[in-house]
Design an enzyme around this catalytic site. Structure first.
Site, PDB file in Angstrom:
ATOM      1  N   GLY A 153      12.776  -2.538  -1.375  1.00 47.49           N
ATOM      2  CA  GLY A 153      14.235  -2.516  -1.474  1.00 47.49           C
ATOM      3  C   GLY A 153      14.743  -1.160  -0.997  1.00 47.49           C
ATOM      4  O   GLY A 153      14.119  -0.533  -0.141  1.00 47.49           O
ATOM      5  N   ASP A 259      -2.124   2.915  -3.789  1.00 46.24           N
ATOM      6  CA  ASP A 259      -1.324   3.032  -2.561  1.00 46.24           C
ATOM      7  C   ASP A 259      -0.979   4.497  -2.285  1.00 46.24           C
ATOM      8  O   ASP A 259       0.156   4.845  -1.990  1.00 46.24           O
ATOM      9  CB  ASP A 259      -0.055   2.173  -2.674  1.00 46.24           C
ATOM     10  CG  ASP A 259       0.552   1.873  -1.301  1.00 46.24           C
ATOM     11  OD1 ASP A 259      -0.190   1.951  -0.288  1.00 46.24           O
ATOM     12  OD2 ASP A 259       1.749   1.556  -1.238  1.00 46.24           O
TER      13      ASP A 259
END
Ligand code: 3AM
Length: 344
Positions: A153, A259
């Site tokens: 987003g 990540d």
């Protein structure tokens, strides 16, 4: 510590089905926890319900085949080279609200799988409503300005109207990210406070998005730095040390980030270096000390992750090694390869 555990437990048992998930999460996060949370609980439940989660049981064994975005050729260090989408677990789940999507015909195995997913999402939403703050953020925060975006987003900069403090507001679209993943991200950030981890303040559920209110890092991301200039060796060493401190803390709390890359390392003008974006993290336990899911961003993923072999916290150290190469060379190895050449 006891107060925090109690607060968590209360929250947990207020949602019956979701209790299991939160208990698991809390157990993970409070085990070996050494630092008190400066903010305390932000929990308030006003919003409608959501669910629990069979956590990553569904994630394990599942290789998300969503390909990371292919990276087009870029001019030499002109613009930050975007690193492609992270590969997420369970992305095949229905978008929220699941009921809105047209389900397959009843009576088929497909239907029951869809119903199960729908139930999980509903329970996830219920849990989420117990974790977020009451009301909306529009009065408490002012001067909203969009400062970036990612696969999740957008990110906004805003100011706490009462204190003037700048915050970063990360908008997570629930149509793209499952509620259970969002709950996990919130709880990990809320419970694991550390000078090398971006501070979580609170969160809101607004329509079909969750807004995470975070510490604003005024130096931007390490990705911006490595793409624009060569770093001095001393600076590289400092970034490595600070990130390793953050990782040591996470790993001591049985969390794998999964990540680590320059985009997820944020800098402060005061010299601070902090790990961000826990959307893909995994929680370990004595029963499950290894994970198998292929999760992360291709060029930063350790070989065992790419091969689908069992892996533990060391995969973050591998990824940080790739960050070292980014700092030294300006970009990660094989960044310009398409994912089909990188993945088996
Ligand atoms: O696109 P760029 O790299 O300029 O640095 C992050 C990235 O900016 C920024 O939002 C963009 C999309 O991730 N960002 C994320 N979290 C932030 C935070 N806590 C942040 N900037 C400041 N503080």
């Amino acid at each position: 510590m006891i107060r925090q555990v109690c607060a968590m437990v209360c929250t947990v048992f207020s949602v019956v089905y979701s209790g299991y998930y939160l208990t698991q999460l809390t157990r993970h996060l409070t085990r070996g926890w050494r630092q008190a949370s400066p903010l305390g609980s932000t929990a308030g439940s006003a919003a409608p319900p959501a669910a629990s989660v069979i956590e990553e049981e569904a994630e394990e064994e599942q290789r998300n085949i969503k390909p990371p975005a292919a990276v087009p050729p870029q001019p030499e260090h002109a613009e930050p080279l975007k690193t492609g989408s992270a590969i997420q677990p369970g992305a095949a789940g229905p978008a929220w609200p699941a009921a809105a999507s047209s389900p397959p015909a009843a009576g088929t195995s497909c239907s029951s799988a869809a119903q199960q997913l729908e139930m999980r999402e509903e329970q996830g939403l219920k849990t989420l409503r117990h974790v977020v703050s009451v009301g909306g953020p529009e009065k408490k925060y002012t001067g909203w300005r969009r400062i970036g975006s990612g696969g999740f987003g957008s990110v906004y900069k805003a100011f706490n109207a009462a204190t003037g403090q700048a915050v970063a507001v990360k908008q997570l679209n629930l149509q793209h990210q499952g509620c259970e993943e969002v709950v996990k991200e919130i709880l990990v950030m809320r419970e694991l406070r550390n000078p090398n981890i971006v501070t979580y303040f609170e969160s809101y559920l607004v329509n079909e998005a969750v807004l995470l209110v975070l510490e604003y890092m005024d130096g931007g991301s390490l990705a911006d730095v490595v793409s624009l200039r060569r770093m001095a060796v001393g600076h590289m060493a400092t970034v490595c040390r600070e990130c390793l401190q953050g990782l040591a803390f996470l790993h001591a709390n049985q969390v794998i980030h999964r990540d680590i890359k320059s985009d997820n390392i944020l800098l402060g003008r005061d010299g601070s270096v902090k790990l961000a974006d826990f959307g893909l993290c995994a929680l370990l336990s004595p029963e499950q000390s290894k994970r198998r899911s292929m999760v992360g961003t291709t060029c930063w993923m350790a070989p065992e992750v790419v091969r689908g072999e069992p892996y533990g916290p060391k995969v973050d150290t591998w990824s940080l090694g790739i960050v070292g190469i980014e700092m030294a060379k300006g970009e990660a190895p094989y960044l310009r390869e398409t994912s089909d050449r990188l993945l088996p």
